[in-house]
Design an enzyme around this catalytic site. Structure first.
Site, PDB file in Angstrom:
ATOM      1  N   ASP A  49      62.840 -24.521 106.315  1.00 60.17           N
ATOM      2  CA  ASP A  49      61.841 -23.987 106.195  1.00 60.17           C
ATOM      3  C   ASP A  49      61.096 -23.441 104.871  1.00 60.17           C
ATOM      4  O   ASP A  49      60.426 -22.530 104.684  1.00 60.17           O
ATOM      5  CB  ASP A  49      61.897 -22.681 107.961  1.00 60.17           C
ATOM      6  CG  ASP A  49      62.352 -21.691 107.493  1.00 60.17           C
ATOM      7  OD1 ASP A  49      63.135 -21.390 107.116  1.00 60.17           O
ATOM      8  OD2 ASP A  49      62.342 -21.419 108.865  1.00 60.17           O
ATOM      9  N   GLU A 120      68.600 -20.305 112.142  1.00 53.73           N
ATOM     10  CA  GLU A 120      69.192 -18.541 112.153  1.00 53.73           C
ATOM     11  C   GLU A 120      69.460 -17.589 113.529  1.00 53.73           C
ATOM     12  O   GLU A 120      68.683 -18.222 114.384  1.00 53.73           O
ATOM     13  CB  GLU A 120      67.140 -17.530 111.994  1.00 53.73           C
ATOM     14  CG  GLU A 120      67.407 -18.336 110.438  1.00 53.73           C
ATOM     15  CD  GLU A 120      65.969 -17.587 109.683  1.00 53.73           C
ATOM     16  OE1 GLU A 120      65.774 -16.588 110.226  1.00 53.73           O
ATOM     17  OE2 GLU A 120      65.316 -17.649 108.702  1.00 53.73           O
ATOM     18  N   GLU A 187      73.523 -15.591 103.987  1.00 54.76           N
ATOM     19  CA  GLU A 187      72.370 -14.757 103.197  1.00 54.76           C
ATOM     20  C   GLU A 187      72.378 -13.435 102.723  1.00 54.76           C
ATOM     21  O   GLU A 187      72.276 -12.780 103.996  1.00 54.76           O
ATOM     22  CB  GLU A 187      71.148 -15.691 103.668  1.00 54.76           C
ATOM     23  CG  GLU A 187      70.305 -15.518 102.472  1.00 54.76           C
ATOM     24  CD  GLU A 187      68.711 -16.193 102.813  1.00 54.76           C
ATOM     25  OE1 GLU A 187      68.396 -17.402 104.450  1.00 54.76           O
ATOM     26  OE2 GLU A 187      68.034 -15.297 102.369  1.00 54.76           O
TER      27      GLU A 187
HETATM   28  O1  KIV Z   1      64.808 -22.493 104.400  1.00 55.08           O
HETATM   29  C1  KIV Z   1      65.690 -22.082 103.204  1.00 55.08           C
HETATM   30  O2  KIV Z   1      65.648 -23.022 102.161  1.00 55.08           O
HETATM   31  C2  KIV Z   1      66.791 -21.417 103.854  1.00 55.08           C
HETATM   32  C3  KIV Z   1      67.806 -21.342 102.395  1.00 55.08           C
HETATM   33  C4  KIV Z   1      67.499 -20.421 101.752  1.00 55.08           C
HETATM   34  C5  KIV Z   1      69.563 -21.162 103.040  1.00 55.08           C
HETATM   35  O3  KIV Z   1      66.914 -20.900 105.146  1.00 55.08           O
END
Ligand code: KIV
Length: 269
Positions: A49, A120, A187
């Site tokens: 996202d 998440e 992260e």
């Molecule tokens: O949306 C994204 O790019 C992510 C990465 C940072 C893992 O969730």
């Protein structure tokens, strides 16, 4: 597209962890970029996202809707037909009840041909993770810094620095493994803690700002290719400068048209 590329599966990633082979993941949001990643031999692609900032021009990930995510996942699938693709569940899709999460996740699988979804994870999303796995949808967890929650957490900061926060993250990782995730993104977590989590779980950890000891790494394509020369997160590296190359090429085109040297006879009918 190379005929020799064999699409990986969730089992491939577990085996890579067991064999100590690093797993490489990258984000992509469009077909040509996905094709580049597939041809380069990427292990899997995340339709993150983060496209909200990197492709749509917003300040954060909140505006990305499910319709937008599915649309871009379809583009990525067309560009990389032989690569394992993960669709990133956007803001709020995991907080309106398990049934809603299942319905939205199914769209990635059915409408975009994704192989898995990422979400998440907070303690409240565990029932959704269990239900997705039960329904046959491979789930990649995501812990540490959660960009969808930065408005409540107060910004993009490293997570798990204190003993208490670190213990909490280790516990969360184990809960996710128990819930059936095939992998998890860590992260912005201190390297030492990421190494501990990696040793504590049997599924591959994929780090971004989580040091070298994770089982794999993920990077945002726009950072890696240097779409802009502006702010770059500490965990990222520009492997090239596409933005500069593109701007120079457009400037050359403008100059040639203004100077009446383009189109040349060979460009004309
Ligand atoms: O949306 C994204 O790019 C992510 C990465 C940072 C893992 O969730």
């Amino acid at each position: 597209m190379s005929e020799s590329i064999i699409k990986k599966t969730v089992r491939s990633f577990r085996k890579m962890k067991q064999n100590g082979e690093k797993i490489v993941m990258i984000t992509a949001y469009d077909a040509p970029t996905a094709a580049f990643a597939e041809a380069a031999g990427i292990d899997f692609i995340l339709v993150g996202d983060s496209l909200s900032m990197n492709t749509l021009g917003y300040a954060d990930t909140i505006p990305a809707t499910m319709d937008v995510m599915v649309h871009h996942a379809q583009c990525v699938r067309r560009g990389a037909p032989n690569t394992f693709i993960v669709g990133d569940m956007p803001f709020m899709t995991c907080h309106l009840g398990v049934e809603n999460t299942l319905r939205e996740a199914a769209r990635f699988m059915q409408e975009a041909g994704c192989d898995a979804i990422k979400l998440e994870c907070t303690p409240s999303t565990l029932p959704a993770v269990r239900a997705l796995v039960e329904a046959g949808i491979p789930v990649q967890g995501h812990i540490g810094l959660l960009p969808q929650s930065v408005k409540t957490s107060g910004g993009y900061r490293v997570q798990g620095r204190g003993e208490e926060e670190a213990a909490e993250l280790i516990a969360r990782a184990k809960e996710l493994e128990d819930a059936g995730v095939f992998s998890m993104v860590l992260e912005c977590v201190p390297s030492e803690l990421a190494a501990k989590i990696t040793a504590a779980v049997g599924v591959p950890t994929i780090g971004i700002g989580a040091g070298p000891d994770c089982d794999g790494q993920v990077q945002v394509i726009s950072d890696l290719l240097g779409y802009t020369e502006g702010f770059l997160p500490k965990h990222a590296r520009r492997f090239c400068h596409v933005g500069t190359v593109a701007q120079d090429a457009i400037a050359a085109y403008i100059a040639e048209v203004k100077g009446k040297t383009f189109p040349a006879p060979e460009n004309s009918f």
